[in-house]
Design a protein around this motif. Structure first.
Motif, PDB file in Angstrom:
ATOM      1  N   ALA A   1      27.524 118.056  14.097  1.00  0.00           N
ATOM      2  CA  ALA A   1      26.537 119.140  13.997  1.00  0.00           C
ATOM      3  C   ALA A   1      26.524 119.750  12.595  1.00  0.00           C
ATOM      4  N   ARG A   2      27.675 119.837  11.961  1.00  0.00           N
ATOM      5  CA  ARG A   2      27.735 120.427  10.620  1.00  0.00           C
ATOM      6  C   ARG A   2      27.037 119.534   9.597  1.00  0.00           C
ATOM      7  N   TYR A   3      27.274 118.228   9.666  1.00  0.00           N
ATOM      8  CA  TYR A   3      26.709 117.343   8.651  1.00  0.00           C
ATOM      9  C   TYR A   3      25.288 116.872   8.957  1.00  0.00           C
ATOM     10  N   CYS A   4      24.941 116.796  10.221  1.00  0.00           N
ATOM     11  CA  CYS A   4      23.597 116.332  10.557  1.00  0.00           C
ATOM     12  C   CYS A   4      22.592 117.478  10.681  1.00  0.00           C
ATOM     13  N   PHE A   5      23.038 118.615  11.195  1.00  0.00           N
ATOM     14  CA  PHE A   5      22.111 119.715  11.453  1.00  0.00           C
ATOM     15  C   PHE A   5      22.425 120.972  10.641  1.00  0.00           C
ATOM     16  N   SER A   6      23.492 120.942   9.865  1.00  0.00           N
ATOM     17  CA  SER A   6      23.931 122.055   9.003  1.00  0.00           C
ATOM     18  C   SER A   6      24.344 123.313   9.755  1.00  0.00           C
ATOM     19  N   THR A   7      24.324 123.285  11.058  1.00  0.00           N
ATOM     20  CA  THR A   7      24.759 124.452  11.831  1.00  0.00           C
ATOM     21  C   THR A   7      25.568 124.004  13.056  1.00  0.00           C
ATOM     22  N   PRO A   8      26.886 124.048  12.962  1.00  0.00           N
ATOM     23  CA  PRO A   8      27.692 123.678  14.133  1.00  0.00           C
ATOM     24  C   PRO A   8      27.647 124.790  15.180  1.00  0.00           C
ATOM     25  N   PRO A   9      27.813 124.444  16.444  1.00  0.00           N
ATOM     26  CA  PRO A   9      27.866 125.492  17.470  1.00  0.00           C
ATOM     27  C   PRO A   9      29.026 126.456  17.181  1.00  0.00           C
ATOM     28  N   THR A  10      28.833 127.716  17.436  1.00  0.00           N
ATOM     29  CA  THR A  10      29.851 128.710  17.099  1.00  0.00           C
ATOM     30  C   THR A  10      31.094 128.595  17.972  1.00  0.00           C
ATOM     31  N   TRP A  11      30.961 128.078  19.159  1.00  0.00           N
ATOM     32  CA  TRP A  11      32.080 128.025  20.088  1.00  0.00           C
ATOM     33  C   TRP A  11      33.046 126.877  19.819  1.00  0.00           C
ATOM     34  N   THR A  12      32.641 125.859  19.059  1.00  0.00           N
ATOM     35  CA  THR A  12      33.495 124.681  18.894  1.00  0.00           C
ATOM     36  C   THR A  12      34.780 124.978  18.126  1.00  0.00           C
ATOM     37  N   GLU A  13      34.694 125.790  17.086  1.00  0.00           N
ATOM     38  CA  GLU A  13      35.891 126.096  16.301  1.00  0.00           C
ATOM     39  C   GLU A  13      36.913 126.868  17.127  1.00  0.00           C
ATOM     40  N   GLU A  14      36.444 127.863  17.861  1.00  0.00           N
ATOM     41  CA  GLU A  14      37.375 128.653  18.670  1.00  0.00           C
ATOM     42  C   GLU A  14      37.979 127.825  19.799  1.00  0.00           C
ATOM     43  N   LEU A  15      37.167 127.005  20.449  1.00  0.00           N
ATOM     44  CA  LEU A  15      37.691 126.151  21.514  1.00  0.00           C
ATOM     45  C   LEU A  15      38.738 125.187  20.962  1.00  0.00           C
ATOM     46  N   ALA A  16      38.486 124.625  19.790  1.00  0.00           N
ATOM     47  CA  ALA A  16      39.452 123.702  19.186  1.00  0.00           C
ATOM     48  C   ALA A  16      40.779 124.413  18.900  1.00  0.00           C
ATOM     49  N   ARG A  17      40.719 125.629  18.366  1.00  0.00           N
ATOM     50  CA  ARG A  17      41.948 126.400  18.094  1.00  0.00           C
ATOM     51  C   ARG A  17      42.712 126.695  19.374  1.00  0.00           C
ATOM     52  N   ARG A  18      41.999 127.127  20.401  1.00  0.00           N
ATOM     53  CA  ARG A  18      42.651 127.474  21.671  1.00  0.00           C
ATOM     54  C   ARG A  18      43.252 126.247  22.344  1.00  0.00           C
ATOM     55  N   LEU A  19      42.535 125.119  22.303  1.00  0.00           N
ATOM     56  CA  LEU A  19      43.080 123.889  22.876  1.00  0.00           C
ATOM     57  C   LEU A  19      44.317 123.425  22.119  1.00  0.00           C
ATOM     58  N   MET A  20      44.291 123.553  20.805  1.00  0.00           N
ATOM     59  CA  MET A  20      45.451 123.177  20.004  1.00  0.00           C
ATOM     60  C   MET A  20      46.657 124.035  20.389  1.00  0.00           C
ATOM     61  N   GLN A  21      46.426 125.318  20.598  1.00  0.00           N
ATOM     62  CA  GLN A  21      47.504 126.223  21.012  1.00  0.00           C
ATOM     63  C   GLN A  21      48.090 125.766  22.353  1.00  0.00           C
ATOM     64  N   LEU A  22      47.220 125.472  23.312  1.00  0.00           N
ATOM     65  CA  LEU A  22      47.688 125.023  24.623  1.00  0.00           C
ATOM     66  C   LEU A  22      48.461 123.715  24.521  1.00  0.00           C
ATOM     67  N   ILE A  23      47.951 122.784  23.742  1.00  0.00           N
ATOM     68  CA  ILE A  23      48.597 121.480  23.601  1.00  0.00           C
ATOM     69  C   ILE A  23      49.971 121.627  22.971  1.00  0.00           C
ATOM     70  N   ILE A  24      50.095 122.460  21.953  1.00  0.00           N
ATOM     71  CA  ILE A  24      51.379 122.641  21.282  1.00  0.00           C
ATOM     72  C   ILE A  24      52.403 123.259  22.217  1.00  0.00           C
ATOM     73  N   PHE A  25      52.055 124.363  22.866  1.00  0.00           N
ATOM     74  CA  PHE A  25      53.035 125.047  23.706  1.00  0.00           C
ATOM     75  C   PHE A  25      53.379 124.261  24.961  1.00  0.00           C
ATOM     76  N   CYS A  26      52.410 123.590  25.550  1.00  0.00           N
ATOM     77  CA  CYS A  26      52.698 122.800  26.747  1.00  0.00           C
ATOM     78  C   CYS A  26      53.408 121.496  26.399  1.00  0.00           C
ATOM     79  N   GLY A  27      53.044 120.900  25.291  1.00  0.00           N
ATOM     80  CA  GLY A  27      53.656 119.633  24.893  1.00  0.00           C
ATOM     81  C   GLY A  27      55.059 119.774  24.340  1.00  0.00           C
ATOM     82  N   ALA A  28      55.391 120.911  23.746  1.00  0.00           N
ATOM     83  CA  ALA A  28      56.721 121.104  23.176  1.00  0.00           C
ATOM     84  C   ALA A  28      57.800 121.092  24.255  1.00  0.00           C
ATOM     85  N   GLY A  29      57.509 121.655  25.418  1.00  0.00           N
ATOM     86  CA  GLY A  29      58.479 121.628  26.511  1.00  0.00           C
ATOM     87  C   GLY A  29      58.750 120.207  26.989  1.00  0.00           C
ATOM     88  N   ILE A  30      57.711 119.403  27.060  1.00  0.00           N
ATOM     89  CA  ILE A  30      57.876 117.997  27.456  1.00  0.00           C
ATOM     90  C   ILE A  30      58.700 117.258  26.400  1.00  0.00           C
TER      91      ILE A  30
END
Length: 160
Positions: free
Chosen positions: A36-65
């Protein structure tokens, strides 16, 4: 105790499946944002926040494993030169320190969840507490895995 170990094995497999699904969603979110950023010059606003939150979940849940599978880095030069009895003592002490850290993390993670209880994330419009709950979740699961490791050292003599 074998029954508890079996439950922990099933829990670990379920977490690995859930982590894999979160990784797929993270990859799709980031791909959508880049396209969306390179083809349409406007990425959806929610994608960055969702990516950050998912990364947080993956790190904390995966570290215990990773801790349970003994895939964390460690410096063993000194411990390897000790007697077997000393190695077992150091292993138990190390896991006790991990449990203390997990109790600390769980306590303050729960306090943080209470503080952000009603706050909504700006872009997603979702409550923040489910994402923050990954911190006490990490503390509880890793503490249980540390207890399992202490049991293994004491009962079987296996040092992980």
């Amino acid at each position: 105790m074998k029954y508890v170990m079996k439950i922990l094995d099933i829990f670990e497999k379920g977490m690995c499946i859930l982590l894999g699904a979160m990784m797929v969603v993270l990859l799709g979110t980031i791909t959508l944002q880049v396209i969306a950023r390179y083809c349409f010059s406007t990425p959806p606003t929610w994608t960055e926040e969702l990516a950050r939150r998912l990364m947080q979940l993956i790190i904390f849940c995966g570290a215990g494993i990773g801790y349970r599978k003994a895939e964390m880095n460690g410096i063993t030069l000194l411990v390897e030169r000790m007697t077997e009895k000393s190695q077992k003592l150091v292993a138990v002490l190390m896991h006790v320190v991990v449990i203390a850290f997990c109790v600390y993390l769980t306590y303050y993670g729960c306090l943080m969840c209470r503080q952000v209880g009603n706050q909504l994330s700006p872009a997603l419009g979702m409550p923040k507490w489910p994402f923050m709950a990954s911190i006490p979740f990490f503390g509880i699961t890793t503490g249980i895995f540390a207890l399992e490791k202490i049991y293994k050292v004491i009962k079987t003599g296996v040092i992980e």
